[in-house]
Design a protein around this motif. Structure first.
Motif, PDB file in Angstrom:
ATOM      1  N   GLU A  49       0.925  -1.373  -0.494  1.00 35.74           N
ATOM      2  CA  GLU A  49      -0.203   0.220   0.015  1.00 35.74           C
ATOM      3  C   GLU A  49       1.133   1.581  -0.015  1.00 35.74           C
ATOM      4  O   GLU A  49       0.113   2.056  -0.693  1.00 35.74           O
ATOM      5  N   ALA A  50       2.087   1.584   0.701  1.00 37.21           N
ATOM      6  CA  ALA A  50       2.858   2.265   0.865  1.00 37.21           C
ATOM      7  C   ALA A  50       3.756   2.486  -0.221  1.00 37.21           C
ATOM      8  O   ALA A  50       3.649   3.682  -1.205  1.00 37.21           O
ATOM      9  N   ALA A  51       3.847   1.605  -1.368  1.00 37.34           N
ATOM     10  CA  ALA A  51       4.216   1.536  -3.108  1.00 37.34           C
ATOM     11  C   ALA A  51       3.174   2.048  -3.743  1.00 37.34           C
ATOM     12  O   ALA A  51       3.265   2.846  -4.389  1.00 37.34           O
ATOM     13  N   ARG A  52       2.201   1.793  -3.085  1.00 36.54           N
ATOM     14  CA  ARG A  52       0.838   2.177  -4.189  1.00 36.54           C
ATOM     15  C   ARG A  52       0.693   3.508  -4.600  1.00 36.54           C
ATOM     16  O   ARG A  52       0.050   4.315  -4.877  1.00 36.54           O
ATOM     17  N   ALA A  53       0.752   4.408  -2.997  1.00 40.28           N
ATOM     18  CA  ALA A  53       0.562   5.689  -2.613  1.00 40.28           C
ATOM     19  C   ALA A  53       2.076   6.665  -3.272  1.00 40.28           C
ATOM     20  O   ALA A  53       1.233   7.268  -3.948  1.00 40.28           O
ATOM     21  N   GLU A  54       3.053   5.494  -3.391  1.00 43.26           N
ATOM     22  CA  GLU A  54       4.041   6.209  -3.798  1.00 43.26           C
ATOM     23  C   GLU A  54       3.512   6.114  -5.435  1.00 43.26           C
ATOM     24  O   GLU A  54       4.676   7.260  -5.977  1.00 43.26           O
ATOM     25  N   GLU A  70       3.311   9.179 -20.870  1.00 47.79           N
ATOM     26  CA  GLU A  70       4.965   8.607 -19.811  1.00 47.79           C
ATOM     27  C   GLU A  70       4.258   8.099 -18.649  1.00 47.79           C
ATOM     28  O   GLU A  70       4.432   7.025 -17.803  1.00 47.79           O
ATOM     29  N   ALA A  71       3.023   9.238 -17.932  1.00 50.76           N
ATOM     30  CA  ALA A  71       2.567   8.829 -16.834  1.00 50.76           C
ATOM     31  C   ALA A  71       1.829   7.145 -16.884  1.00 50.76           C
ATOM     32  O   ALA A  71       1.716   6.210 -16.038  1.00 50.76           O
ATOM     33  N   GLY A  72       1.168   6.705 -17.730  1.00 44.09           N
ATOM     34  CA  GLY A  72       0.670   5.975 -17.940  1.00 44.09           C
ATOM     35  C   GLY A  72       1.442   4.156 -17.984  1.00 44.09           C
ATOM     36  O   GLY A  72       1.277   3.524 -17.179  1.00 44.09           O
ATOM     37  N   ILE A  73       2.910   4.416 -18.219  1.00 43.90           N
ATOM     38  CA  ILE A  73       3.833   3.804 -17.575  1.00 43.90           C
ATOM     39  C   ILE A  73       3.371   3.419 -16.713  1.00 43.90           C
ATOM     40  O   ILE A  73       3.929   1.753 -15.483  1.00 43.90           O
ATOM     41  N   PHE A  74       3.707   4.102 -15.371  1.00 42.66           N
ATOM     42  CA  PHE A  74       3.550   4.149 -13.934  1.00 42.66           C
ATOM     43  C   PHE A  74       2.289   3.275 -13.247  1.00 42.66           C
ATOM     44  O   PHE A  74       1.933   3.129 -12.387  1.00 42.66           O
ATOM     45  N   LYS A  75       1.348   3.999 -14.317  1.00 46.65           N
ATOM     46  CA  LYS A  75       0.107   3.339 -14.002  1.00 46.65           C
ATOM     47  C   LYS A  75      -0.133   1.861 -13.743  1.00 46.65           C
ATOM     48  O   LYS A  75      -1.166   1.135 -13.019  1.00 46.65           O
ATOM     49  N   ALA A  76       0.593   1.548 -15.166  1.00 49.89           N
ATOM     50  CA  ALA A  76       0.809  -0.340 -15.640  1.00 49.89           C
ATOM     51  C   ALA A  76       0.941  -0.282 -13.908  1.00 49.89           C
ATOM     52  O   ALA A  76       0.814  -1.608 -13.398  1.00 49.89           O
ATOM     53  N   HIS A  77       2.374  -0.414 -13.369  1.00 53.66           N
ATOM     54  CA  HIS A  77       2.530  -0.422 -12.081  1.00 53.66           C
ATOM     55  C   HIS A  77       2.044  -0.318 -11.238  1.00 53.66           C
ATOM     56  O   HIS A  77       1.388  -1.899 -10.300  1.00 53.66           O
ATOM     57  N   GLU A  78       0.615   0.491 -10.945  1.00 51.99           N
ATOM     58  CA  GLU A  78       0.344   0.444  -9.849  1.00 51.99           C
ATOM     59  C   GLU A  78      -0.857  -1.164 -10.256  1.00 51.99           C
ATOM     60  O   GLU A  78      -1.259  -1.687  -9.473  1.00 51.99           O
ATOM     61  N   LEU A  79      -1.186  -1.240 -11.421  1.00 52.12           N
ATOM     62  CA  LEU A  79      -2.303  -2.232 -11.801  1.00 52.12           C
ATOM     63  C   LEU A  79      -1.144  -3.778 -11.510  1.00 52.12           C
ATOM     64  O   LEU A  79      -2.202  -4.540 -11.029  1.00 52.12           O
ATOM     65  N   LEU A  80       0.027  -3.645 -11.561  1.00 51.88           N
ATOM     66  CA  LEU A  80       0.615  -5.415 -10.578  1.00 51.88           C
ATOM     67  C   LEU A  80       0.492  -5.600  -9.562  1.00 51.88           C
ATOM     68  O   LEU A  80       0.932  -6.403  -9.157  1.00 51.88           O
ATOM     69  N   LEU A  81       0.392  -4.777  -8.324  1.00 51.87           N
ATOM     70  CA  LEU A  81       0.408  -4.677  -6.788  1.00 51.87           C
ATOM     71  C   LEU A  81      -0.511  -5.613  -6.945  1.00 51.87           C
ATOM     72  O   LEU A  81      -0.166  -5.945  -6.224  1.00 51.87           O
ATOM     73  N   ASP A  82      -1.800  -5.432  -7.840  1.00 51.27           N
ATOM     74  CA  ASP A  82      -2.778  -6.577  -7.566  1.00 51.27           C
ATOM     75  C   ASP A  82      -3.262  -7.387  -8.536  1.00 51.27           C
ATOM     76  O   ASP A  82      -3.746  -8.385  -8.468  1.00 51.27           O
ATOM     77  N   ASP A  83      -2.166  -7.613  -9.055  1.00 47.76           N
ATOM     78  CA  ASP A  83      -1.809  -8.831 -10.188  1.00 47.76           C
ATOM     79  C   ASP A  83      -1.493 -10.169  -9.309  1.00 47.76           C
ATOM     80  O   ASP A  83      -1.025 -10.313  -8.929  1.00 47.76           O
ATOM     81  N   ASP A  84      -2.389 -11.061  -9.597  1.00 50.39           N
ATOM     82  CA  ASP A  84      -2.228 -12.204  -9.098  1.00 50.39           C
ATOM     83  C   ASP A  84      -1.009 -13.613  -8.468  1.00 50.39           C
ATOM     84  O   ASP A  84      -1.069 -13.880  -7.820  1.00 50.39           O
TER      85      ASP A  84
END
Length: 582
Positions: A49-54, A70-84
């Motif tokens: 969750e701290a990584a998500r906020a960051e 370019e921000a979409g690159i890091f939006k994809a990183h947010e999605l990975l945090l919930d990847d099963d």
């Protein structure tokens, strides 16, 4: 010694080498078993969750600095945090007694290794994204696995590394890091995309790089990088070193209007989202602002500004341009861009839903405030132009015109439309006859034409803005603009790609809009292109029916009849996108 790789961000530079330690080489050791059973699960959740906020803060920062693509690159990183496949497996290991840091490392390394074995370039390059996210979570778990990036204290350097993660690349200072060379990587990697947006020359896939540079670093030798040719030379002779160093400096001060080698005027505009960014674009030599993202004015407050607030913001941008044109795109909200006061009910497919002008016409109170503010600023500043996004039919322009007639009947605004939806491209002649200008948004246009989400990892190889269908549609829109005497520009990632530049010039494009750091490089390359030779390239590309045919033609241009000296950067065998849609 000359090493060869693939140039992914054009330009030249020469500076001492700085070798980035490989991931994990400086990290603290990680215990395999949890010292206190049952405590790691909670810490893992807190760290994710701290990584998500960051990452949310990073997305906001990158959106403001470089743009939503370019921000979409890091939006994809947010999605990975919930990847099963990633998080789910980590949680299973932790539940079985493995320490969370060890589980994060183990699963991330395994997923990255699997991705690197795939044939698809796009999917293979996502390995770096997985490791980037893991590095962020590990830091919050107390394991510092970050890499020491060069600072001003190191002086100007050429950065050498096994590979760069997106977060590493984003943290680079272009005034310090004059070029990048890596042993791994392709043009589709997110690090390569960010390097292009930051204006840092980069060469990737340099076989044996680290083994070659290690003794060179000890000796303190220089490295000359020619990212157009895809080479880096260790310990160059003084003449070569000076030539590469000078070439870099020339790119930085290119601020005059430019013509092709045969005398054709081509405008290079910058993208912006604030008066400060307009001023920065002008300092890079932009001929104006081809895309001012007004919705990003809302990103700080997440609410719609009142009329006076908008007037102040638009006036500041118009003044900062110093008389150069500024194209204000009306609120492009919806899809992945929610804003308080412009909320959208849940939609199964928001990118085909209520967004852009559709949402604005649905909320005419908000839209009227924006148009009234723009009209007020345009009365005092003749460089103000208005562009309507996500148009799909002439009826929407009718509605916009009717609203403008009510709000600003005493002043004629310059109004254009974005060509993002295929229906507008099909009706290009009708739109060209109706609008003051057109702007092709290649990111959305490509996604809609090919029915491929550029952020879907399963479709990365399908999304390609150099697909023959995309090129033919752009050509048709340019033809329609020429016939009507209406200027057509191109924005989106394709506009800032030096490798696509000769093709676009050959198709007849005379106005580009790109991230400001890229503007000097585009201007330099435009001077080297003969538009007649580029037109012959375009003729051949328009006859192509497969992506690989287009890639081959671009890779082998200039053809025999063309002067080699006029050659711009040469691309690799394929090109796909990355990041957000717009």
């Amino acid at each position: 010694m000359i090493l060869t790789g693939t140039g992914v961000s054009g330009g030249s530079a020469c500076a001492p080498l700085y070798v980035l330690p490989s991931r994990g080489s400086h990290s603290a050791p990680v215990s395999v078993r949890a010292l206190v059973p049952g405590t790691w699960g909670e810490r893992l959740t807190e760290s994710i969750e701290a990584a998500r906020a960051e990452l949310a803060a990073v997305v906001a920062d990158v959106t403001a600095r470089l743009g939503p693509e370019e921000a979409g690159i890091f939006k994809a990183h947010e999605l990975l945090l919930d990847d099963d496949e990633w998080r789910g497996e980590i949680e299973r290991l932790v539940a079985g007694g493995i320490a969370a840091p060890a589980a994060v490392r183990q699963v991330s390394d395994a997923v990255a290794a699997e991705l690197r074995e795939l044939d698809d370039d796009y999917l293979r390059e996502r390995a770096a994204d997985v490791l980037d996210v893991a590095q962020r979570v590990l830091r919050h778990l107390g394991v510092d696995s970050t890499t020491p990036l060069p600072t001003a204290a190191d002086g100007e350097v050429v950065l050498a590394a096994l590979e760069l993660m997106p977060s590493d690349t984003l943290g680079l200072d272009p005034a310090v890091v004059r070029a990048i060379v890596t042993e791994r990587g392709t043009r589709t990697s997110h690090a390569a995309i960010l390097a292009r947006q930051l204006g840092i020359p980069a060469v990737v896939s340099v076989s044996g790089l680290l083994a070659a540079v290690e003794p060179a670093v000890r000796q303190g030798v220089l490295c000359a990088v020619d990212a157009d040719a895809g080479t880096c030379e260790l310990d160059p002779d003084p003449g070569t070193a000076e030539r590469h160093r000078t070439a870099r400096n020339v790119v930085e001060v290119c601020d005059d209007p430019v013509r092709t080698a045969d005398g054709v005027d081509v405008a290079v505009y910058g993208n912006a989202a604030s008066a400060e960014e307009v001023a920065a674009a002008v300092s890079y030599g932009a001929d104006g602002i081809g895309l001012f993202r007004t919705e990003l004015l809302l990103s700080g407050t997440m609410r719609v500004l009142d009329e006076e607030g908008q007037v102040a913001a638009y006036t500041a941008a118009a003044v900062a341009a110093g008389g150069r044109p500024v194209v204000f795109r009306t609120f492009d909200v919806g899809g992945d861009k929610p804003v308080d006061g412009l909320s959208v009910p849940h939609e199964d497919n928001p990118f085909l839903g209520l967004r852009g002008v559709r949402l604005c016409l649905d909320r005419k109170d908000v839209f009227a405030t924006q148009l009234r503010a723009l009209a007020r600023v345009a009365r005092d500043h003749s460089n103000v132009h208005v562009m309507v996004p996500m148009v799909s039919g002439l009826e929407e322009l009718d509605a916009v015109d009717a609203l403008l007639g009510e709000l600003a009947a005493d002043h004629r605004l310059s109004v254009g439309a974005m060509v993002e939806v295929p229906s507008v491209a099909v009706l290009a002649r009708e739109f060209a006859a109706r609008c003051d200008f057109l702007s092709v948004g290649t990111n959305d246009l490509t996604a809609y034409l090919l029915a491929a989400d550029r952020n879907n990892p399963n479709l990365g190889s399908l999304y390609n803005d150099l697909h023959p269908a995309v090129i033919r549609v752009i050509s048709a829109v340019l033809d329609a603009g020429r016939e009507a005497g209406v200027k057509v520009s191109v924005c989106g990632e394709l506009a800032g790609d030096p490798h696509a530049l000769p093709l676009l010039v050959g198709l007849g494009l005379r106005a580009f809009s790109a991230a400001p750091p890229i503007v000097p490089r585009l201007k330099q390359l435009i001077r080297e292109i003969d538009s007649r030779q580029a037109a012959r390239l375009a003729e051949r590309v328009l006859r192509a029916s497969r992506v690989e045919e287009v890639a081959h033609l671009l890779a082998t241009w200039p053809f025999e009849e063309a002067s080699h000296a006029a050659a711009p950067a040469r691309p690799p065998a394929s090109r796909t996108g990355g990041g957000d849609r717009r």
